[in-house]
Design a protein around this motif. Structure first.
Motif, PDB file in Angstrom:
ATOM      1  N   PRO A  65      -9.691  85.471  39.110  1.00  0.00           N
ATOM      2  CA  PRO A  65      -8.677  85.967  38.159  1.00  0.00           C
ATOM      3  C   PRO A  65      -9.133  87.206  37.384  1.00  0.00           C
ATOM      4  CG  PRO A  65      -8.853  83.588  38.019  1.00  0.00           C
ATOM      5  CD  PRO A  65     -10.008  84.052  38.858  1.00  0.00           C
ATOM      6  N   VAL A  66     -10.377  87.234  36.925  1.00  0.00           N
ATOM      7  CA  VAL A  66     -10.829  88.383  36.147  1.00  0.00           C
ATOM      8  C   VAL A  66     -10.997  89.603  37.053  1.00  0.00           C
ATOM      9  CG1 VAL A  66     -13.325  87.910  36.319  1.00  0.00           C
ATOM     10  CG2 VAL A  66     -12.416  89.089  34.323  1.00  0.00           C
ATOM     11  N   ASP A  69      -7.615  90.992  37.213  1.00  0.00           N
ATOM     12  CA  ASP A  69      -7.271  91.684  35.969  1.00  0.00           C
ATOM     13  C   ASP A  69      -7.942  93.049  35.894  1.00  0.00           C
ATOM     14  OD1 ASP A  69      -5.592  91.378  33.718  1.00  0.00           O
ATOM     15  OD2 ASP A  69      -7.343  91.145  32.431  1.00  0.00           O
ATOM     16  N   GLU A  99      -5.111  80.931  34.554  1.00  0.00           N
ATOM     17  CA  GLU A  99      -5.563  82.294  34.281  1.00  0.00           C
ATOM     18  C   GLU A  99      -4.988  83.263  35.309  1.00  0.00           C
ATOM     19  OE1 GLU A  99      -7.260  84.838  31.704  1.00  0.00           O
ATOM     20  OE2 GLU A  99      -7.406  82.652  31.512  1.00  0.00           O
ATOM     21  N   TRP A 134      -6.090  76.295  27.591  1.00  0.00           N
ATOM     22  CA  TRP A 134      -5.281  77.459  27.962  1.00  0.00           C
ATOM     23  C   TRP A 134      -3.868  77.422  27.379  1.00  0.00           C
ATOM     24  CZ3 TRP A 134      -6.747  73.736  31.684  1.00  0.00           C
ATOM     25  CH2 TRP A 134      -5.739  72.848  32.037  1.00  0.00           C
ATOM     26  N   ARG A 137      -2.615  80.339  24.875  1.00  0.00           N
ATOM     27  CA  ARG A 137      -2.481  81.644  25.515  1.00  0.00           C
ATOM     28  C   ARG A 137      -1.294  81.679  26.477  1.00  0.00           C
ATOM     29  NH1 ARG A 137      -6.628  82.613  28.838  1.00  0.00           N
ATOM     30  NH2 ARG A 137      -6.141  84.830  28.918  1.00  0.00           N
TER      31      ARG A 137
END
Length: 255
Positions: A65-66, A69, A99, A134, A137
């Motif tokens: 996921p990061v 991003d 995420e 989570w 968020r």
């Protein structure tokens, strides 16, 4: 050291990560930490390179996921969306999948696809009443997307739900909710510093009785007393020393 600094002093964390890379570039944990330090300082190209290196070393998918991003940060939201549809997503745990959903919704917004972003966030995790790490968020992102789409009443409802789940203050849901309600917060100390003038003590203006003179002698303060203007001198017997008369009792003018 990098982990301790990354939230409060990301630039310093990044500097430490560069040092660690020079000393131990073949350690996966070092590459991952360097990636997060670069990510925190918006150096997305460096971050993506470090995350890819860490993934090659470990074979883990938790950085997926990061990494997606980072593609968004580099102005490539379509690549982030493509990654959201890869088989690696199915190997993520629940937190990782949420995420990934957040990243995909953000990519949709980058592409000005607000309705698609809202649909992307609609999920069993969003509808669940249980609070997970989570939850705040996810609810916040949904509220923000609704507000961007002009659905203010629904946005307010979901900002309130995000606030309920945000026990650690990870979002600014309270501020967004107050903004929608027309509430303005004022820093009391700033208001006092900016609005309250500082007065210097002013000298008291002298009265006429303090400034005039009579018979060459000041009629102001004498021996700790003041003679009021216009006092009439009453006849008194001469004292034994042959002095003429003494001044009468003093009266303080009302200020």
């Amino acid at each position: 050291m990098v982990a301790n600094l990354i939230d409060e002093e990301p630039e310093k964390a990044y500097e430490y990560s560069r040092v660690a890379l020079r000393l131990a570039s073949r350690v996966a944990a070092v590459r991952e930490a360097a990636g997060f330090a670069a990510y925190a300082t918006q150096k997305y190209s460096e971050a993506l390179a470090e995350f890819r290196a860490a993934r090659r070393m470990t074979g883990t998918v938790e950085l997926w996921p990061v990494m997606a991003d980072c593609e968004r940060g580099l102005g490539r939201p379509e690549r982030a969306l493509a990654m959201a549809g890869e088989p690696e997503v199915q190997k993520l745990d629940k937190a990782g999948q949420v995420e990934m959903r957040l990243v995909a919704a953000g990519a949709r917004r980058d592409m000005e696809q607000l309705d698609a972003a809202i649909v992307t966030l609609q999920s069993p995790e969003l509808a669940s009443q249980s609070v997970q790490p989570w939850t705040a968020r996810l609810r916040y992102a949904y509220a923000d997307a609704l507000l961007a789409a002009g659905r203010e009443d629904e946005a307010r409802e979901w900002f309130a739900k995000a606030l309920e789940a945000d026990k650690d203050g990870t979002t600014d849901a309270s501020d967004r909710l107050a903004e929608l309600d027309g509430v303005e917060f004022v820093d009391v100390m700033d208001a006092l510093d900016g609005d309250t003038p500082h007065h210097e003590p002013e000298a008291r203006p002298q009265t006429e009785s303090e400034t005039e003179t009579r018979d060459g002698t000041a009629t102001g303060t004498e021996n700790g007393t003041t003679a009021a203007a216009g006092d009439r001198e009453e006849p008194r017997p001469a004292d034994t020393d042959g002095a003429d008369t003494e001044t009468g009792p003093s009266e303080r003018s009302a200020e």
